[in-house]
Enzyme design. Structure first.
Site, mmCIF file in Angstrom:
data_model
loop_
_atom_site.group_PDB
_atom_site.id
_atom_site.type_symbol
_atom_site.label_atom_id
_atom_site.label_comp_id
_atom_site.label_asym_id
_atom_site.label_seq_id
_atom_site.Cartn_x
_atom_site.Cartn_y
_atom_site.Cartn_z
ATOM 1 N N ASN A 431 38.708 28.424 41.423
ATOM 2 C CA ASN A 431 39.638 28.599 42.537
ATOM 3 C C ASN A 431 41.057 28.753 42.006
ATOM 4 O O ASN A 431 41.616 27.815 41.425
ATOM 5 C CB ASN A 431 39.584 27.398 43.488
ATOM 6 C CG ASN A 431 40.690 27.452 44.532
ATOM 7 O OD1 ASN A 431 40.606 28.169 45.510
ATOM 8 N ND2 ASN A 431 41.768 26.695 44.303
ATOM 9 N N GLU A 432 41.622 29.946 42.167
ATOM 10 C CA GLU A 432 43.043 30.243 41.922
ATOM 11 C C GLU A 432 43.494 30.074 40.475
ATOM 12 O O GLU A 432 44.703 30.059 40.209
ATOM 13 C CB GLU A 432 43.942 29.428 42.873
ATOM 14 C CG GLU A 432 43.744 29.822 44.331
ATOM 15 C CD GLU A 432 44.721 29.147 45.290
ATOM 16 O OE1 GLU A 432 45.490 28.275 44.836
ATOM 17 O OE2 GLU A 432 44.703 29.493 46.487
ATOM 18 N N ASP A 433 42.573 29.991 39.521
ATOM 19 C CA ASP A 433 43.000 29.865 38.129
ATOM 20 C C ASP A 433 43.622 31.161 37.615
ATOM 21 O O ASP A 433 44.515 31.127 36.756
ATOM 22 C CB ASP A 433 41.818 29.452 37.250
ATOM 23 C CG ASP A 433 41.389 28.020 37.525
ATOM 24 O OD1 ASP A 433 41.947 27.394 38.449
ATOM 25 O OD2 ASP A 433 40.494 27.520 36.826
ATOM 26 N N SER A 486 38.200 33.123 42.445
ATOM 27 C CA SER A 486 38.662 33.378 43.803
ATOM 28 C C SER A 486 40.123 32.956 43.883
ATOM 29 O O SER A 486 40.431 31.777 43.728
ATOM 30 C CB SER A 486 37.834 32.598 44.820
ATOM 31 O OG SER A 486 38.273 32.857 46.136
ATOM 32 N N HIS A 503 43.435 35.531 48.596
ATOM 33 C CA HIS A 503 43.957 34.350 49.284
ATOM 34 C C HIS A 503 45.290 34.763 49.900
ATOM 35 O O HIS A 503 46.267 34.969 49.176
ATOM 36 C CB HIS A 503 44.152 33.181 48.318
ATOM 37 C CG HIS A 503 42.873 32.609 47.797
ATOM 38 N ND1 HIS A 503 42.815 31.434 47.069
ATOM 39 C CD2 HIS A 503 41.587 33.033 47.902
ATOM 40 C CE1 HIS A 503 41.557 31.176 46.745
ATOM 41 N NE2 HIS A 503 40.801 32.145 47.242
#
Length: 844
Positions: A431-433, A486, A503
């Site tokens: 997530n968002e890395d 993501s 996102h």
């Protein structure tokens, strides 16, 4: 030959602060699984950290090490059998001692462990099992300090968290407290056996015409002796009825059979068909005696992620059993900070709420945990697709060899555990890395395909997401899609709206755009977006103890909102759109109106884009749930009380939904002028697989009088495009001819019944006089614990919200009511003598 037996070690435990050597330090543990915070509360050593400022008083627990101990007797063991001590989850740095000898050391919360203790338990009588849980926060800091060369860039929490394989939200997030737990967070037991089935899995091939399916079943056996004399009896059944049966011998400790199934019942997501579940069972037998048996529920289905070039860029949508599915749904965070407190019943209630809200997909977010089996079972049974993140979130993770080894074990264990679930349709690396990589300016050369090179850059975690994890998924669950992160799309910037998932946080965060234009801000698949709202007053009253603190800007309310800049953002969206209020109950309601409107504008527009060559493949709002009683982006609060946005989303996701909207006129710009005209559009979105015929009406109703300001538009025999969008008409509002503010009210009839409604309002609401609506809510029938309420109004009503009372369910809420269109709501759970539900609407 003795059969498999097991003995749960769930009671008889005690625990203490590891540093306290006094005999009276030991305190009883009510039941295991548990964590120290729960057990301290049970012993009145810690106040409920979810109330008031108690979280601060609980911070000392985070900095301690804890020891758990139990005494058990050696179970009966037949000759040739082994005793295995099985741990399904230890949180996190655990040293396990049996009768004083170390038998296991663990540093990964997401791993299960099995220890052969046959020799250690040779002596009869009592045995002492002791587990030391070292302080995870301290160990994380020490690990970080050892690696000064790594770039510890991150969002949320102490960057040291990335050194530890533990739920990352335990370091605090922008919706949750800082409660770092320790303990036996999943089941511990003794297993006694000479042989057992250690794994059961299937591989399913579905013919393109869906008339036949091939189910290959595999059973792996753990046995101390030769398996030549064993056989495995497989049974495939559906709804308790046998479909096929076959016996197999073992080769290299694995047995496998293949069943050909004719006219298979397929597993479908809710709203598309029945989520049919077959049961695959295997019995391990020797000399006609059953030694061990295992069964799992599986589904026959195909799941594809369609990523193909098109005129919008590159598509990103899911196709289930050959049917394109618009994935309207939510993101999921852990439902509690104290994970063992979540029961199977509570998990199921959450998923039942999703289905009631017509949501098709849930995204298990990468900063929490690989969820309990009961979570995925509920998704399987109720037809909810699962997007499963691996547990990496908002950071640039280090890649020390020992950490990579632990991560690989973690991935292997969890994919093995989860791979039979038909609900899981995609594994996602993090997530968002990749957003952290962008914001920190870390090196990411997508054209460099050599994984060894990635480890030498300042973004070594790429190796995890693009090499390690996809290799595990390919090996263990080859038919499940893998997506590196993501958001992520072909190595391009993560905000690229033409590829991958996105996102979209420029509503609320970022540039804080107007929510009325949310649909113009999306990408190919919007896997996060959100708007905060207060929970209902009953939830606020749980964590705000003092009456003096029940005002919108009180210290305790601020404390329970962990989002950075939350006051400014909430205030901005309130004052731009609504007449503000200072009493808490009205203020709470107003924030909920804003959230409901935001979610509606986003979902409604993106679902419409589904019909434009799959321009938008899905929308997963942030977030479905909470991990404690709080003010957050959740559309259902910690106590499973839906906020108005829950109902707004459910209406937009109906199988057939109608949409009407006028172009947005921004009154907040410099020297704003009233528009002379406004364009409007009317359309229908359908997820049905066949063409439908309906009648659609569009009315133009004065906000002030409730009367028609111009003649309605009526269209009969409208052909509704299946699984897409039907554009009905475009028109123009002449503000000179119709100067008074008015709503556009759309209704759709199918087979003589109103199936969908939508109302477009003049914006912003703060300019409208919404008093004196002539609203009536009357009970028209009652049967058992079910009541039907008829709602009518003389003037348009905005966002009629019913009270959320525990044990009571309403079929709809957050409704717009217009004259001449009474709506019926079903209330379930009210008993005789119960007070009717309260309600509130805008301007009341």
């Amino acid at each position: 030959m003795a059969a498999f037996s097991q003995y749960p070690l769930s009671t008889g435990w005690s625990f203490k602060d590891s540093d306290d050597q006094s005999p009276e330090a030991w305190m009883p543990v009510p039941v295991v699984p548990s964590v120290a915070h729960q057990d301290l509360q049970a012993n009145q050593k810690l106040k409920n950290p979810y109330i008031g400022f108690n979280e601060l008083d609980a911070r000392w627990v985070n900095d301690k090490s804890w020891t758990y101990r139990t005494v058990f007797q050696k179970p009966a063991v037949a000759a040739g059998s082994s005793i295995i001590l099985a741990f399904d989850g230890l949180d996190t740095f655990a040293t396990v001692k049996l009768d004083g000898s170390v038998i296991l050391q663990s540093d990964n919360m997401f791993l299960a462990h099995r220890v052969d203790v046959t020799k250690a338990l040779e002596a009869e009588g009592d045995h002492v099992l002791e587990i030391d849980f070292d302080c995870a926060m301290r160990r994380a800091r020490e690990l970080r300090e050892k690696d000064t060369k790594h770039n510890w860039a991150s969002f949320n929490g102490d960057p040291a968290r990335m050194a530890v394989r533990k739920a990352q939200y335990h370091w605090g997030w922008d919706w949750g407290p800082l409660l770092s737990t320790a303990g036996i967070w999943r089941e511990v037991r003794l297993e006694v056996y000479s042989a057992k089935i250690s794994d059961l899995w299937t591989e399913v091939e579905l013919a393109s015409d869906h008339q036949t399916a091939r189910v290959s079943a595999f059973a792996e056996v753990d046995a101390a002796d030769s398996v030549d004399s064993y056989k495995a009896s497989f049974l495939l059944s559906l709804h308790g009825k046998e479909v096929a049966r076959e016996v197999a011998t073992l080769k290299d400790k694995v047995a496998n059979v293949t069943f050909d199934v004719t006219q298979p019942s397929l597993w479908w997501p809710n709203g598309y068909g029945d989520p049919a579940l077959y049961e695959i069972s295997v019995s391990l037998e020797k000399e006609d005696c059953e030694i061990h048996s295992v069964s799992k529920k599986i589904g026959i289905r195909t799941a594809e992620l369609i990523q193909q070039p098109d005129r919008h860029g590159k598509s990103f949508f899911f196709r289930i059993n050959g049917v394109d599915v618009f994935c309207g749904g939510s993101c999921w965070i852990p439902a509690d900070n104290l994970l063992p407190s979540i029961t199977a019943e509570r998990y199921r209630k959450w998923i039942e709420l999703m289905v009631a809200g017509r949501q098709v997909m849930i995204r298990v977010w990468g900063g929490g945990c690989y969820e309990d089996d009961s979570f995925y079972q509920a998704c399987d049974e109720l037809g909810v697709l699962v997007w499963q993140d691996f547990m990496f979130g908002c950071g640039n993770y280090p890649t020390w060899p020992e950490l990579l080894e632990s991560i690989e074990k973690e991935a292997n264990y969890n994919v093995r555990r989860l791979r039979h679930h038909p609900s899981i349709v995609v594994y996602v690396g993090n997530n968002e890395d990749y957003q952290v990589q962008e914001s920190a300016g870390l090196v990411y050369d997508y054209e460099d395909k050599n994984p060894e090179n990635w480890l030498k850059t300042d973004f070594p975690a790429r190796y995890i997401y693009e090499k390690l994890l996809p290799s595990v998924v390919e090996k263990l669950s080859p038919k499940t899609v893998y997506h590196p992160g993501s958001p992520w799309g072909d190595g391009k910037i993560t905000s690229d709206p033409t590829v991958g998932d996105m996102h979209q946080w420029n509503v609320w965060h970022g540039t804080q755009e107007k929510y009325q234009i949310f649909d113009t801000l999306g990408g190919r698949f919007n896997s996060e977006f959100g708007m905060e709202a207060f929970p209902h007053m009953s939830t606020i009253e749980y964590f705000v103890e003092n009456e003096a603190d029940k005002y919108p800007q009180s210290h305790v309310l601020d404390f329970h909102n962990k989002a950075d800049g939350h006051e400014r953002r909430i205030a901005t969206y309130l004052v731009e759109n609504l007449r503000t209020a200072t009493d808490l109950e009205t203020y709470v309601y107003l924030t909920q109106v804003v959230q409901a409107e935001t979610m509606m504008f986003g979902y409604r527009g993106w679902r419409r884009q589904w019909g434009d060559e799959r321009h938008c493949g899905g929308a997963l709002l942030w977030q479905l749930n909470d991990c404690w009683p709080t003010i957050s982006w959740a559309i259902v609060d910690y106590f499973l009380r839906p906020k108005p946005a829950f109902y707004a989303v459910a209406r937009v996701l109906k199988p057939i939904a109608v949409g009407v909207r006028r172009e947005h006129h921004d009154w907040s710009v410099t020297h704003a002028q009233p528009p002379k005209t406004s364009k409007y559009e009317l359309w229908i979105a359908s997820s049905l697989q066949k063409e439908t015929v309906g009648t659609i009406e569009l009315r133009f109703l004065s906000v002030n009088t409730g009367l028609d300001v111009r003649a309605p538009i009526l269209r009969d025999n409208v052909k509704i495009v299946p699984n897409g969008t039907t554009n009905i008409l475009e028109g123009v509002i002449d503000h000179k001819a119709q100067p008074e503010p008015h709503v556009l009210a759309a209704r759709l009839w199918v087979d003589g019944e109103v199936t969908a409604r939508d109302v477009d309002w003049p914006q912003p609401f703060k300019y409208l006089d919404l008093s004196d609506r002539g609203l009536e809510v009357n009970k028209v029938s009652e049967s058992g614990n079910e009541q039907k309420l008829l709602i009518t109004a003389k003037k348009p009503v905005k966002c009629l919200v019913f009270e959320e009372r525990d044990g009571i369910r309403v079929s709809d809420s957050a409704m717009d009511i217009v004259p001449g269109d009474g709506q019926t709501v079903t209330v379930t759970g009210l008993k005789a003598g119960d007070a009717p539900l309260k309600y509130k609407y805008l301007g009341q």
